[in-house]
Design an enzyme around this catalytic site. Structure first.
Site, PDB file in Angstrom:
ATOM      1  N   TYR A  85     -14.766   1.308  10.267  1.00 17.37           N
ATOM      2  CA  TYR A  85     -12.838   1.466   9.890  1.00 17.37           C
ATOM      3  C   TYR A  85     -12.889   1.836  11.530  1.00 17.37           C
ATOM      4  CZ  TYR A  85      -8.722   3.752   8.872  1.00 17.37           C
ATOM      5  OH  TYR A  85      -7.185   4.213   8.782  1.00 17.37           O
ATOM      6  N   THR A 119      -6.303  -2.915  -1.748  1.00 19.39           N
ATOM      7  CA  THR A 119      -6.184  -1.515  -1.983  1.00 19.39           C
ATOM      8  C   THR A 119      -4.758  -1.230  -2.425  1.00 19.39           C
ATOM      9  OG1 THR A 119      -6.030  -1.034   0.226  1.00 19.39           O
ATOM     10  CG2 THR A 119      -8.194  -1.001  -0.615  1.00 19.39           C
ATOM     11  N   GLY A 120      -3.972  -2.203  -2.418  1.00 16.73           N
ATOM     12  CA  GLY A 120      -2.594  -1.640  -2.692  1.00 16.73           C
ATOM     13  C   GLY A 120      -2.411  -2.173  -4.087  1.00 16.73           C
ATOM     14  N   LEU A 166      -0.029  -2.892   9.055  1.00 14.95           N
ATOM     15  CA  LEU A 166      -0.587  -1.945   8.309  1.00 14.95           C
ATOM     16  C   LEU A 166      -1.794  -2.285   7.500  1.00 14.95           C
ATOM     17  CD1 LEU A 166       2.365  -0.969   9.020  1.00 14.95           C
ATOM     18  CD2 LEU A 166       2.114   0.897   7.200  1.00 14.95           C
ATOM     19  N   GLY A 224       0.769  -1.260  -0.123  1.00 15.04           N
ATOM     20  CA  GLY A 224      -0.101   0.083  -0.118  1.00 15.04           C
ATOM     21  C   GLY A 224       0.841   1.246   0.034  1.00 15.04           C
ATOM     22  N   LYS A 266     -10.388  -0.215  14.160  1.00 15.62           N
ATOM     23  CA  LYS A 266      -9.163   0.266  14.768  1.00 15.62           C
ATOM     24  C   LYS A 266      -9.223   0.192  16.271  1.00 15.62           C
ATOM     25  CE  LYS A 266      -6.741   0.918  10.969  1.00 15.62           C
ATOM     26  NZ  LYS A 266      -5.426   0.346  10.668  1.00 15.62           N
ATOM     27  N   ARG A 322      -9.198  10.278  -1.318  1.00 15.17           N
ATOM     28  CA  ARG A 322      -8.771  11.052  -0.099  1.00 15.17           C
ATOM     29  C   ARG A 322      -8.546  12.417  -0.737  1.00 15.17           C
ATOM     30  NH1 ARG A 322      -5.020   6.941   3.471  1.00 15.17           N
ATOM     31  NH2 ARG A 322      -4.728   5.837   1.406  1.00 15.17           N
ATOM     32  N   ASN A 339      -4.479 -12.303  14.140  1.00 13.85           N
ATOM     33  CA  ASN A 339      -3.483 -13.392  13.323  1.00 13.85           C
ATOM     34  C   ASN A 339      -1.941 -12.638  13.600  1.00 13.85           C
ATOM     35  OD1 ASN A 339      -5.465 -15.114  12.579  1.00 13.85           O
ATOM     36  ND2 ASN A 339      -5.803 -13.948  10.710  1.00 13.85           N
TER      37      ASN A 339
HETATM   38  P1  NAD Z   1      -3.509   1.735   1.380  1.00 13.42           P
HETATM   39  O1  NAD Z   1      -4.778   1.378   1.188  1.00 13.42           O
HETATM   40  O2  NAD Z   1      -2.610   2.278   0.518  1.00 13.42           O
HETATM   41  O3  NAD Z   1      -2.581   0.298   2.149  1.00 13.42           O
HETATM   42  C1  NAD Z   1      -3.132  -0.638   2.788  1.00 13.42           C
HETATM   43  C2  NAD Z   1      -2.802  -2.144   2.442  1.00 13.42           C
HETATM   44  O4  NAD Z   1      -3.279  -3.001   2.982  1.00 13.42           O
HETATM   45  C3  NAD Z   1      -2.843  -2.165   0.689  1.00 13.42           C
HETATM   46  O5  NAD Z   1      -1.789  -2.736   0.148  1.00 13.42           O
HETATM   47  C4  NAD Z   1      -3.934  -3.458   0.830  1.00 13.42           C
HETATM   48  O6  NAD Z   1      -4.129  -4.262  -0.264  1.00 13.42           O
HETATM   49  C5  NAD Z   1      -3.625  -3.994   2.218  1.00 13.42           C
HETATM   50  N1  NAD Z   1      -4.624  -4.779   2.662  1.00 13.42           N
HETATM   51  C6  NAD Z   1      -6.012  -4.587   2.945  1.00 13.42           C
HETATM   52  N2  NAD Z   1      -6.676  -5.756   3.556  1.00 13.42           N
HETATM   53  C7  NAD Z   1      -5.645  -6.799   3.775  1.00 13.42           C
HETATM   54  C8  NAD Z   1      -5.738  -7.854   4.179  1.00 13.42           C
HETATM   55  N3  NAD Z   1      -6.752  -8.434   4.521  1.00 13.42           N
HETATM   56  N4  NAD Z   1      -4.642  -8.806   4.004  1.00 13.42           N
HETATM   57  C9  NAD Z   1      -3.582  -8.424   3.609  1.00 13.42           C
HETATM   58  N5  NAD Z   1      -3.519  -6.989   2.831  1.00 13.42           N
HETATM   59  C10 NAD Z   1      -4.353  -6.086   3.284  1.00 13.42           C
HETATM   60  O7  NAD Z   1      -3.693   2.407   3.010  1.00 13.42           O
HETATM   61  P2  NAD Z   1      -2.473   3.386   3.534  1.00 13.42           P
HETATM   62  O8  NAD Z   1      -2.749   4.884   3.574  1.00 13.42           O
HETATM   63  O9  NAD Z   1      -0.981   2.959   3.110  1.00 13.42           O
HETATM   64  O10 NAD Z   1      -2.617   3.027   4.993  1.00 13.42           O
HETATM   65  C11 NAD Z   1      -1.809   1.846   5.831  1.00 13.42           C
HETATM   66  C12 NAD Z   1      -2.119   1.652   7.056  1.00 13.42           C
HETATM   67  O11 NAD Z   1      -2.221   3.140   7.900  1.00 13.42           O
HETATM   68  C13 NAD Z   1      -3.716   1.245   7.233  1.00 13.42           C
HETATM   69  O12 NAD Z   1      -3.562   0.441   8.512  1.00 13.42           O
HETATM   70  C14 NAD Z   1      -4.540   2.771   7.777  1.00 13.42           C
HETATM   71  O13 NAD Z   1      -5.471   2.674   8.567  1.00 13.42           O
HETATM   72  C15 NAD Z   1      -3.350   3.340   8.462  1.00 13.42           C
HETATM   73  N6  NAD Z   1      -3.478   4.838   8.311  1.00 13.42           N
HETATM   74  C16 NAD Z   1      -3.238   5.580   7.225  1.00 13.42           C
HETATM   75  C17 NAD Z   1      -3.597   7.002   7.181  1.00 13.42           C
HETATM   76  C18 NAD Z   1      -3.046   7.811   6.281  1.00 13.42           C
HETATM   77  O14 NAD Z   1      -3.184   8.869   6.138  1.00 13.42           O
HETATM   78  N7  NAD Z   1      -2.800   7.187   5.077  1.00 13.42           N
HETATM   79  C19 NAD Z   1      -4.105   7.672   8.390  1.00 13.42           C
HETATM   80  C20 NAD Z   1      -4.404   6.567   9.523  1.00 13.42           C
HETATM   81  C21 NAD Z   1      -3.942   5.430   9.576  1.00 13.42           C
HETATM   82  N1  UDP Z   2     -13.010  15.987   1.088  1.00 14.86           N
HETATM   83  C1  UDP Z   2     -13.320  16.972   0.077  1.00 14.86           C
HETATM   84  N2  UDP Z   2     -13.201  16.653  -0.945  1.00 14.86           N
HETATM   85  C2  UDP Z   2     -12.740  15.561  -1.333  1.00 14.86           C
HETATM   86  C3  UDP Z   2     -12.442  14.507  -0.570  1.00 14.86           C
HETATM   87  C4  UDP Z   2     -12.291  14.866   0.699  1.00 14.86           C
HETATM   88  O1  UDP Z   2     -13.739  17.972   0.541  1.00 14.86           O
HETATM   89  O2  UDP Z   2     -12.788  15.380  -2.984  1.00 14.86           O
HETATM   90  C5  UDP Z   2     -13.151  16.169   2.662  1.00 14.86           C
HETATM   91  C6  UDP Z   2     -13.765  15.085   3.495  1.00 14.86           C
HETATM   92  O3  UDP Z   2     -15.192  15.363   3.464  1.00 14.86           O
HETATM   93  C7  UDP Z   2     -13.087  15.467   4.649  1.00 14.86           C
HETATM   94  C8  UDP Z   2     -11.683  15.726   4.378  1.00 14.86           C
HETATM   95  O4  UDP Z   2     -11.750  16.109   2.955  1.00 14.86           O
HETATM   96  O5  UDP Z   2     -13.656  16.505   5.553  1.00 14.86           O
HETATM   97  C9  UDP Z   2     -10.553  14.973   4.544  1.00 14.86           C
HETATM   98  O6  UDP Z   2     -10.952  13.632   3.833  1.00 14.86           O
HETATM   99  P1  UDP Z   2     -10.291  12.297   3.554  1.00 14.86           P
HETATM  100  O7  UDP Z   2     -11.136  11.436   2.621  1.00 14.86           O
HETATM  101  O8  UDP Z   2      -8.985  12.782   2.866  1.00 14.86           O
HETATM  102  O9  UDP Z   2      -9.713  12.002   4.893  1.00 14.86           O
HETATM  103  P2  UDP Z   2     -10.500  11.588   6.324  1.00 14.86           P
HETATM  104  O10 UDP Z   2      -9.710  12.623   7.348  1.00 14.86           O
HETATM  105  O11 UDP Z   2     -11.923  12.079   6.193  1.00 14.86           O
HETATM  106  O12 UDP Z   2     -10.604  10.149   6.698  1.00 14.86           O
END
Ligand code: NAD
Ligand code: UDP
Length: 317
Positions: A146, A36-37, A74, A11, A150, A187, A100
């Site tokens: 979600y 989603t990756g 992650l 991801g 978490k 996002r 797991n």
């Molecule tokens: P992402 O969607 O790019 O990556 C998530 C990865 O997890 C993907 O590669 C997906 O294929 C894999 N995945 C999902 N379900 C799976 C499963 N059952 N088995 C194996 N792989 C699986 O998202 P990201 O932004 O890279 O987020 C990574 C982690 O960080 C997540 O746990 C997310 O909740 C956490 N996080 C991210 C943000 C952010 O802003 N990016 C914020 C808060 C928390």
């Molecule tokens: N948002 C927006 N336009 C977009 C996508 C998101 O205005 O095209 C807003 C969304 O409603 C939220 C903020 O941007 O208030 C951040 O959204 P995001 O999905 O990035 O992450 P969140 O913090 O909500 O998980």
């Protein structure tokens, strides 16, 4: 040198983390089902010494042969459009997947690291959010799949710590952006940058006065590693404490891209948090960590990534 399992390593964040771990000489085993990756995020790592990729759904039983020093969990859909479309898989990976991954860490005598989220604070009444705040989450709303997964993941991680004396770390990640986000990720940063580059209207949900605090990916990964290497269980917030309304973000996106796009308002998603900003006191004092990349700079770097990606897509399409 250590051997580290990264679930969700294909991801956005997982691929940057895996690369950073390889750069400092660790071996990395990525477990990812590509929900989603994408392999594109890690294809440049395949030739590197100590890198292994296993296509696996971590919500089913996990086994990794050989020694493991740390399990960094992650795996989980992270963009609201993903987890709203995949509610059951999101709940499964947060619950069964975390169980797991904890079981693997326990069997190997490894450190366990959980990627939690600022979403555990829900739509917060305390601002900025310190780790002591319990949050305000709607368990039966669409985002609950979600947030509650978490929150369960944090609870079971601490249960393993208390009952089995497992060495654990919990990070609460605040909105992170940067290269390797998908153009269709959903996002706000990726949406607005891609729309601006294409000259399409910028979609602002609601009136755009809601706030978020955006952290550049390099800072975030440095924070994750600082926590992994520390003696602190957490949870610890890692993010950037600059706070922006979505309208301010849109303005900055237009400036950085030089785009003439207009702004188009869309309905606010259900339970969309009105404000979010990390209290970084613990990260600063316990980890000596500090975000360094400002939003303008980070947006410029991310815009360059999307320009390349969209340019490549146009060439190949
Ligand atoms: P992402 O969607 O790019 O990556 C998530 C990865 O997890 C993907 O590669 C997906 O294929 C894999 N995945 C999902 N379900 C799976 C499963 N059952 N088995 C194996 N792989 C699986 O998202 P990201 O932004 O890279 O987020 C990574 C982690 O960080 C997540 O746990 C997310 O909740 C956490 N996080 C991210 C943000 C952010 O802003 N990016 C914020 C808060 C928390
Ligand atoms: N948002 C927006 N336009 C977009 C996508 C998101 O205005 O095209 C807003 C969304 O409603 C939220 C903020 O941007 O208030 C951040 O959204 P995001 O999905 O990035 O992450 P969140 O913090 O909500 O998980």
């Amino acid at each position: 040198m250590a051997r580290i399992v990264v679930t969700g390593g294909a991801g956005f964040l997982g691929s940057h983390l895996s690369e950073a771990l390889l750069d400092r000489g660790e071996e990395v085993v990525v477990l990812d089902n590509l929900l989603t990756g994408s392999v594109t995020n890690i294809e440049h790592l395949f030739g590197r010494h100590g890198f292994t990729f296993v296509h696996h759904d971590v919500s089913t039983y996990i086994w990794v042969p050989g020694p493991v020093d740390a399990v960094m969990h992650l795996a989980s859909p992270a963009s609201p459009i993903d987890y709203l479309e995949l509610p059951i898989q999101t709940m499964k990976v947060g619950s069964l997947g975390t169980h797991n991954a904890l079981g693997l860490a326990r069997a190997k005598g490894a450190r366990f690291f959980l990627a939690s989220t600022s979403e555990v604070y829900g739509d917060p009444e305390v601002h900025p959010q310190p780790e002591t705040y319990w949050g305000r989450v709607n368990p039966i709303g669409p985002r609950g799949v979600y947030d509650e997964a978490k929150r369960f993941a944090e609870a079971i991680t601490l249960a393993y710590h208390r009952e089995h004396d497992l060495d654990v770390r919990i990070v609460r990640i605040f909105n992170t952006y940067g290269p390797r986000m998908r153009a269709q990720d959903g996002r706000v940063v990726s949406n607005l940058l891609v729309q601006a580059i294409k000259g399409e209207p910028l979609t602002i949900y609601g009136d755009g006065t809601q706030t978020r605090s955006f952290c550049y990916v390099d800072d975030e990964i440095r924070g994750l590693l600082a926590l992994l290497d520390s003696d602190h269980t957490g949870p610890i917030n890692i993010g950037n404490d600059g706070e922006f309304t979505m309208l301010e973000l849109a303005e900055l996106v237009l400036e950085v891209t030089g785009s003439g796009s207009t702004i188009e308002h869309r309905p606010l998603p259900v339970d969309d948090p009105t404000q979010r900003r990390p209290d970084l006191t613990l990260a600063r004092t316990l980890l000596g960590w500090e975000p360094t990349v400002g939003l303008r700079d980070g947006l410029e770097r991310t815009a360059a990534h999307f320009r390349r990606q969209l340019g490549d897509d146009a060439t190949s399409g």
